[in-house]
Design an enzyme around this catalytic site. Structure first.
Site, PDB file in Angstrom:
ATOM      1  N   LYS A  77      -9.410 -47.282  13.316  1.00 54.97           N
ATOM      2  CA  LYS A  77      -9.031 -47.708  11.964  1.00 54.97           C
ATOM      3  C   LYS A  77      -7.521 -47.553  11.828  1.00 54.97           C
ATOM      4  CE  LYS A  77     -11.994 -44.561  10.449  1.00 54.97           C
ATOM      5  NZ  LYS A  77     -12.826 -45.226   9.481  1.00 54.97           N
ATOM      6  N   ARG A  78      -6.967 -48.048  10.717  1.00 54.55           N
ATOM      7  CA  ARG A  78      -5.545 -47.836  10.492  1.00 54.55           C
ATOM      8  C   ARG A  78      -5.219 -46.347  10.598  1.00 54.55           C
ATOM      9  NH1 ARG A  78      -4.351 -48.718   5.085  1.00 54.55           N
ATOM     10  NH2 ARG A  78      -6.545 -48.921   4.580  1.00 54.55           N
TER      11      ARG A  78
ATOM     12  N   THR B 266     -15.604 -49.989   6.280  1.00 52.96           N
ATOM     13  CA  THR B 266     -16.555 -50.998   6.748  1.00 52.96           C
ATOM     14  C   THR B 266     -16.820 -50.801   8.243  1.00 52.96           C
ATOM     15  OG1 THR B 266     -14.649 -52.472   6.907  1.00 52.96           O
ATOM     16  CG2 THR B 266     -16.136 -52.824   5.056  1.00 52.96           C
TER      17      THR B 266
ATOM     18  N   HIS C 160      -9.201 -51.947  -4.037  1.00 57.04           N
ATOM     19  CA  HIS C 160      -9.579 -51.434  -2.714  1.00 57.04           C
ATOM     20  C   HIS C 160      -9.024 -50.051  -2.406  1.00 57.04           C
ATOM     21  CE1 HIS C 160     -11.308 -55.196  -1.088  1.00 57.04           C
ATOM     22  NE2 HIS C 160     -10.427 -55.775  -1.875  1.00 57.04           N
TER      23      HIS C 160
ATOM     24  N   LYS D  25      -7.156 -40.624   6.404  1.00 56.30           N
ATOM     25  CA  LYS D  25      -8.272 -40.903   7.302  1.00 56.30           C
ATOM     26  C   LYS D  25      -8.468 -39.761   8.308  1.00 56.30           C
ATOM     27  CE  LYS D  25      -7.731 -45.932   6.863  1.00 56.30           C
ATOM     28  NZ  LYS D  25      -8.997 -46.500   6.396  1.00 56.30           N
TER      29      LYS D  25
ATOM     30  N   LYS E 216     -20.300 -51.215  10.654  1.00 61.23           N
ATOM     31  CA  LYS E 216     -20.371 -51.943  11.930  1.00 61.23           C
ATOM     32  C   LYS E 216     -20.863 -51.016  13.037  1.00 61.23           C
ATOM     33  CE  LYS E 216     -16.404 -54.445  10.267  1.00 61.23           C
ATOM     34  NZ  LYS E 216     -14.944 -54.356  10.128  1.00 61.23           N
TER      35      LYS E 216
HETATM   36  C1  NBG Z   1      -9.302 -50.786   2.183  1.00 63.62           C
HETATM   37  C2  NBG Z   1      -9.928 -49.423   2.025  1.00 63.62           C
HETATM   38  C3  NBG Z   1     -11.250 -49.356   2.765  1.00 63.62           C
HETATM   39  C4  NBG Z   1     -12.130 -50.516   2.344  1.00 63.62           C
HETATM   40  C5  NBG Z   1     -11.384 -51.816   2.506  1.00 63.62           C
HETATM   41  C6  NBG Z   1     -12.188 -53.008   2.038  1.00 63.62           C
HETATM   42  C7  NBG Z   1      -7.012 -51.424   1.656  1.00 63.62           C
HETATM   43  C8  NBG Z   1      -5.920 -51.416   0.657  1.00 63.62           C
HETATM   44  N1  NBG Z   1      -8.140 -50.837   1.318  1.00 63.62           N
HETATM   45  O1  NBG Z   1     -11.885 -48.150   2.482  1.00 63.62           O
HETATM   46  O2  NBG Z   1      -9.061 -48.444   2.508  1.00 63.62           O
HETATM   47  O3  NBG Z   1     -13.294 -50.545   3.101  1.00 63.62           O
HETATM   48  O4  NBG Z   1     -10.199 -51.801   1.758  1.00 63.62           O
HETATM   49  O5  NBG Z   1     -12.621 -52.830   0.735  1.00 63.62           O
HETATM   50  O6  NBG Z   1      -6.859 -51.966   2.744  1.00 63.62           O
END
Ligand code: NBG
Length: 835
Positions: free
Chosen positions: A571-572, A679, A380, A577, A683
């Site tokens: 988002k985080r 994701t 990921h 980002k 959404k």
């Molecule tokens: C995250 C990515 C995203 C991705 C999601 C689901 C982690 C380690 N990775 O870009 O930063 O959409 O995983 O795949 O949380």
């Protein structure tokens, strides 16, 4: 033209099920009402006269759960009788959020329940809001696992999710004076009506100790691990019901406890604390998600968590397999597919080898063959700091037998590659499971790669970058191993539940098939220029914006204009980002507005939400900067409300459900090559927001589907980012060429937004100028000019609305149902039953 669409029902009355008879919606209101009252009395123990909303929530959840259970048993029996292959999804995170709406929606009971409750004087929406948000995840990875669980149930894929039942999950974020602080999340404080505690499903998990070597009669070496410490893993099951209640799978989460919870001897001696020490130390394993791993103790706890749940899951999987398949462990790959969600459960690979070789006495070669066939691994992120490495001394101490097995896997792997002439000596270090560079460490990513038959990335770009960057050598050696499965999201939650008004509009325009087939959304494109449909869509959106405006005003006492463009980054918090890029553009816009106060500015609300990892100081500083800019901008009378900046605290799934249907512009502005997929982008697009973004992650595939005219793409490509990093950043030249940027940086650096602490952001700006690793400055001008384009388009209502419709219409492919079908076919080798 479809005339149905021109009728204009109240935009936001929830409950599509009210108008669409679902097969399971045959239970009548009176029956449900009786069931609710009975639950309230006999399960909650409350008289309706004194029952609180929370009591009613529990009664409602239990009533829904009964109906899920009715479908759960047949689902499980079918899988068993048909001897179907099961998928096991191992994940440290399941960010499920609230479950009541999912349950009612998928059972087709939303409207019946609403009416039954209404007759009892209770409001369903208030009950929904009471449910605590299960914060068992951090971000995209955890929410993906939750969407996948829902899709696997909806598609009747036989699946189990395995994870940890954290007592406190991820922290609750508080913002005080602009600074983030963390407090424990108490989601279990009032109980959890969805789960079944399974005191009898209990496994022993060992740590430490020694390995005993012996030889059997044939002279074959045998190894027995004698752990020094044992904790118990106890199961809690949550049934996950799929769409239209067709199938129910199980999410099994493990909770840790000591086999001997009370040291009675110590207790009687009067040492009460020591008497409870082993319980405390066992329970620490399942207290919180991502305990800080900055200290050695924290690091050890994290590894313990990973082994704890992987080991419990494997024991459970093997037990189920052996009882169903006549004790034949060798046919495991025919019946079991285990997906490793990132490397967190990678220790399951040597654990399965241990079970096969040490416990079942399968020969090494065959055991390895079984292991590879069973496992697959999803990566990921390419961020080097996120690729897990465990120090060899820690592994040897905590999991001595696993370390031996890893050494063995490594030796055979390297021998094999050399014998086959696939690598030369100079490449040994690069493919070894042990990183010898900075202290000896086990590379969990490499272990996952070679222990799995398929390794997948989560967007086309990300999967390609995996091949050319982190896994380049391994990919050359195993060229068929990496495949791509672009992420998806479940439309039940992110469209039907979050946006019932839009769902109804879609049913009215393209028909009911859209509820079952996400690709049917394509037909909505035919309405792109239909003024009545545009009008209705934007009526629905405006209602959501007004709702979000109320939420902002309640929580932050900031008034926002619902007709303004809601420009959203949720988002985080992470430097890649680039929330920083967004806030710098916000400052530039603020400067322009002040310089020309009489111009007709497109009114905007900049909305941010997201948590920063507790130890990530830079991300916390960026939250502080956003809050400081908000204070200055929001109180500046010259703007006359044309710009507002909002940071909504404690971003979680239910807050996302409020924000997403109210968003106009979706910020997906990561440094190209760094966001694996994203994701939130899907959404937001699904709910009609237009994306402003870089060619990163799944944005690339979204652009291909929605078309260039319906998305705002800017900035360096992943390749160009690489070049910049290689050839130097030229930040001073970039700043010199942009007076706007110059002014913005000067303001931030000199304390315009932090008059009490004028130097607060000096370091931040200096770092940008010296080493702009995330290319914030390089992309600044391109971003500012795309933002201008977005504003112009927003002012041209029909053009914006047309694009919004085309975004919705082209989002069908980003359903997690499509993703699950791809996993089932290309990775797990399980059939997806036709419905
Ligand atoms: C995250 C990515 C995203 C991705 C999601 C689901 C982690 C380690 N990775 O870009 O930063 O959409 O995983 O795949 O949380």
């Amino acid at each position: 033209m479809n005339t149905m669409a021109t009728s204009n029902p109240p935009a936001n009355t929830p409950g599509i099920a009210a108008r669409i008879a679902l097969p399971s919606e045959d239970e009548d209101v009176a029956t449900l009402r009786r069931a609710l009252v009975a639950k309230l009395a006999y399960a909650v123990g409350k008289d309706p006269i004194v029952a609180s909303n929370h009591d009613w929530f529990v009664a409602c959840a239990l009533t829904a759960r009964d109906r899920i259970v009715d479908k759960w048993f047949p689902s499980t029996r079918n899988i068993y009788n048909e001897k179907r292959k099961r998928v096991y999804y191992l994940s440290l995170e399941f960010l499920i959020g609230r479950l009541l709406s999912d349950a009612l929606n998928n059972l087709g009971l939303t409207e019946t329940m609403r009416s039954a409750l209404r007759e009892l004087g209770v409001d369903l929406d208030q009950l929904r809001a009471i449910e605590p948000d299960a914060a068992l995840g951090n971000g995209g990875l955890g929410r993906l696992a939750a969407c996948f669980m829902e899709s696997m149930s909806s598609l009747s894929v036989a699946a189990y999710g395995y994870g940890i039942r954290y007592d406190h999950g991820l922290f609750r974020q508080q913002i005080k004076n602009g600074w983030q602080s963390e407090v424990p999340e108490n989601w279990l404080a009032s109980g959890n009506p969805w789960e079944f505690e399974r005191p009898e499903v209990l496994y022993h998990i060992g740590f430490g100790g020694s390995v005993e070597h012996s030889e059997d009669d044939k002279g074959v070496s045998r190894y027995a691990w004698h752990p020094a410490e044992t904790v118990e893993a106890q199961a809690f099951d949550t049934p996950i019901v799929g769409w239209r209640g067709r199938h129910v799978n199980t999410l099994r989460l493990w909770s840790a406890r000591a086999p001997d919870p009370l040291g009675l001897e110590a207790f009687n001696r009067g040492d009460h604390v020591a008497a409870l020490a082993s319980q405390t130390s066992a329970q620490a394993i399942t207290q919180v998600l991502y305990p800080s791993d900055e200290t050695p103790a924290g690091e050890e706890l994290r590894l313990k968590q990973e082994y704890f749940f992987s080991c419990a899951a494997l024991q459970d999987i093997v037990r189920r397999h052996m009882s169903q398949h006549d004790g034949d462990i060798r046919c495991l790959p025919e019946h079991v597919a285990i997906q490793l969600n990132d490397t967190h459960p990678a220790i399951a690979i040597p654990e399965l080898m241990r079970i096969l070789v040490d416990v079942h006495e399968v020969e090494w070669e065959e055991a390895w063959d079984i292991t590879i066939k069973v496992f697959s691994y999803t990566n990921h992120t390419l961020l080097p700091e996120a690729l897990e490495h465990w120090g060899v001394p820690l592994m040897e101490r905590l999991l001595p037998r696993h370390m031996q097995i890893i050494y063995m896997i490594n030796a055979l792997h390297l021998d094999h590659l050399k014998a086959e002439g696939k690598i030369d000596d100079s490449e040994l270090g690069a493919v070894s499971l042990i990183d010898e560079n900075a202290g000896r460490k086990v590379r969990m990513g490499w272990l996952s790669f070679i222990g799995a038959h398929r390794v997948n990335g989560v967007s086309a770009l990300h999967s390609n970058l995996m091949k050319t960057t982190v896994f380049s050598t391994l990919n050359r050696i195993y060229p068929d191993r990496i495949v791509n499965v672009t992420n998806g999201v479940t439309f039940r939650r992110w469209l039907m539940e979050a946006n019932p008004g839009l769902t109804r509009l879609l049913v009215d325009t393209v028909g009911e098939k859209v509820l079952d087939d996400p690709m049917a959304l394509q037909d909505f494109a035919a309405f792109a220029d239909d003024a009545a449909v545009q009008e209705r869509l934007f009526g629905i959106r405006r209602d959501h914006k007004a709702d979000l405006g109320r939420l902002i005003s309640d929580r932050l006492h900031i008034r926002v204009n619902p007709d303004a463009m809601f420009d959203v980054q949720i988002k985080r918090m992470h430097e890649y980002k680039r929330q920083l890029l967004n806030i710098l553009q916000t400052i530039a816009l603020y400067d322009s507005m002040r310089a020309q106060p009489t111009r007709e500015w497109t009114p905007r609300v900049k909305i941010f939400a997201g948590k920063a990892a507790a130890s990530y100081q830079r991300a916390k500083l960026i939250i502080k900067l956003i809050s400081d800019v908000a204070n200055v901008v929001n109180s500046d009378p010259t703007l006359r409300g044309a710009l507002k900046v909002v940071f909504l605290p404690n971003y979680n799934v239910s807050l996302a459900e409020e924000i997403i249907p109210a968003s106009d512009l979706s910020e997906q502005i990561s440094t190209a090559g760094m966001e694996a997929s994203g994701t939130g982008n899907m959404k937001l697009g699904l709910n009609g927001a237009l994306t402003i973004g870089t060619l990163d992650g799944a944005n690339v595939e979204m652009k291909e589907r929605v078309g260039d005219d319906n998305i705002f793409i800017f900035g360096l490509t992943a390749e160009e980012v690489e070049e910049r990093r290689r050839d130097g950043f030229g930040t001073r030249e970039i700043v010199a060429a942009s007076p706007v940027l110059q002014q913005v940086l000067e303001q931030v650096s000199s304390g315009v937004f932090s008059p009490g602490q004028p130097d607060l952001y000096k370091g931040l700006v200096d770092d940008l100028l010296n080493h702009d690793h995330f290319l914030v400055l390089s992309d600044f001008e391109a971003y500012v000019s795309k933002q201008r384009e977005a504003a112009i388009k927003f002012d041209t209502k029909s053009a914006w609305r047309r694009s919004a419709i085309l975004n919705i219409a082209n989002m069908g492919w980003f359903s997690s149902d499509r993703a699950i079908r791809e996993y089932a076919e290309n990775i797990w080798n399980v059939p997806v039953p036709k419905v």
